[in-house]
Write an enzyme that holds these catalytic residues in place. Structure first.
Site, mmCIF file in Angstrom:
data_model
loop_
_atom_site.group_PDB
_atom_site.id
_atom_site.type_symbol
_atom_site.label_atom_id
_atom_site.label_comp_id
_atom_site.label_asym_id
_atom_site.label_seq_id
_atom_site.Cartn_x
_atom_site.Cartn_y
_atom_site.Cartn_z
ATOM 1 N N SER A 203 8.590 3.699 4.546
ATOM 2 C CA SER A 203 9.811 3.633 3.706
ATOM 3 C C SER A 203 9.529 3.694 2.285
ATOM 4 O O SER A 203 8.379 4.167 1.855
ATOM 5 C CB SER A 203 10.534 2.459 4.226
ATOM 6 O OG SER A 203 11.737 2.464 3.707
ATOM 7 N N HIS B 12 4.445 -7.560 -0.216
ATOM 8 C CA HIS B 12 3.912 -8.654 -0.816
ATOM 9 C C HIS B 12 4.798 -8.723 -2.185
ATOM 10 O O HIS B 12 5.334 -7.938 -2.482
ATOM 11 C CB HIS B 12 2.435 -8.810 -1.091
ATOM 12 C CG HIS B 12 1.693 -8.708 0.260
ATOM 13 N ND1 HIS B 12 0.933 -9.581 0.660
ATOM 14 C CD2 HIS B 12 1.650 -7.790 1.224
ATOM 15 C CE1 HIS B 12 0.381 -9.417 1.801
ATOM 16 N NE2 HIS B 12 0.822 -8.197 2.286
ATOM 17 N N ASP C 290 0.819 -1.070 -0.090
ATOM 18 C CA ASP C 290 -0.034 0.008 -0.039
ATOM 19 C C ASP C 290 0.773 1.329 -0.151
ATOM 20 O O ASP C 290 1.831 1.403 1.057
ATOM 21 C CB ASP C 290 -0.830 0.118 1.248
ATOM 22 C CG ASP C 290 -1.902 -0.994 1.147
ATOM 23 O OD1 ASP C 290 -2.019 -1.689 0.264
ATOM 24 O OD2 ASP C 290 -2.611 -0.758 2.135
#
Length: 260
Positions: free
Chosen positions: A226, A142, A86
């Site tokens: 990050s 992911h 995200d």
């Protein structure tokens, strides 16, 4: 007042001592008292979390939260590349023959970012994509593709902010910060997943086991906001036609197509 405090100590700080303090505090039981206010200030979606807010014993646990099983849909097309996080897609473009990319008016060297002369040639004239995670984002990473991990390595010892101000005013943050690089061989070619640490915390934890990655499967997590940089081998990737920057994106959403 509370929002200014969070922004100062989480988004903008680049001091060794303040970052170390933040890391210790976030992992302490004392941080539990600010979990509700953090969730409120950053507008976290409580309905998609695996746990209720009161079940997080520390701020760190909230940062690395998991989501409910069906909270993110993974694009299932065989040739699709999905967002690993995200995030906000800050930039996408071509890696030139000199291994350079231009981000927020600053030039970065992919050779320096990878720190591996042997891995570099395949990415020249390829494509890069930069995805920035703020403290409000879900922080688990992911896999954007299915394939086999051929190499994984770490570089750098310090980390400075990688938000918009960090990218604009920092000193080669994407190529100098602590980072964990995973190179994946797909049936279409190679993809490098560069996970870039933020601040001195260097908080990147790899959790996948074995060498096989499945698109959409968990592979790592960040403790704080990050950046992930995706590098695609020359002539194997085409960004999605509707992709504009900056653009909010979620795990599993299609960001492009792999080409044979």
């Amino acid at each position: 007042m509370i929002q200014s405090f969070y922004r100062l100590f989480i988004e903008l700080t680049n001091g060794r001592w303040t970052s170390s303090f933040l890391k210790r505090f976030a992992r302490s039981r004392a941080s539990r008292v600010i979990v509700p206010s953090f969730a409120r200030v950053y507008h976290l979606n409580l309905g998609e979390m695996e746990k209720e807010l009161h079940e997080f014993p520390t701020l760190h646990d909230l940062f690395v939260r998991r989501l409910k099983k069906d909270a993110r849909k993974i694009d299932e097309a065989t040739d699709s590349v999905v967002s690993p996080v995200d995030a906000v897609i800050e930039d996408v473009g071509e890696i030139n023959q000199n291994s350079e990319i231009l981000v927020k008016g600053k030039t970065y060297s992919i050779e320096e970012m990878l720190g591996d002369a042997g891995a570099l040639p395949k990415y020249l004239n390829g494509t890069y994509m930069i995805l920035y995670l703020s403290p409000s984002h879900y922080h688990r990473i992911h896999s954007p593709v299915s394939g086999t991990v051929t190499k994984q390595w770490k570089l750098g010892s310090k980390s400075y902010p990688v938000n918009k101000l960090g990218l604009k005013y920092g000193v080669r943050t994407l190529a100098k910060n602590y980072r964990v690089i995973t190179e994946v061989q797909t049936e279409f070619g190679h993809v490098a997943i560069v996970k870039v640490g933020a601040m001195f915390v260097n908080s990147i934890e790899t959790i996948h086991e074995g060498s096989d990655l499945t698109k959409g499967g968990e592979m790592a997590y960040f403790t704080f906001g990050s950046t992930v940089v995706l590098l695609f081998e020359h002539n194997i990737f085409e960004p999605a036609a509707d992709l504009e920057t900056p653009k909010e994106i979620k795990v599993g959403e299609k960001i492009g197509t792999l080409l044979k």
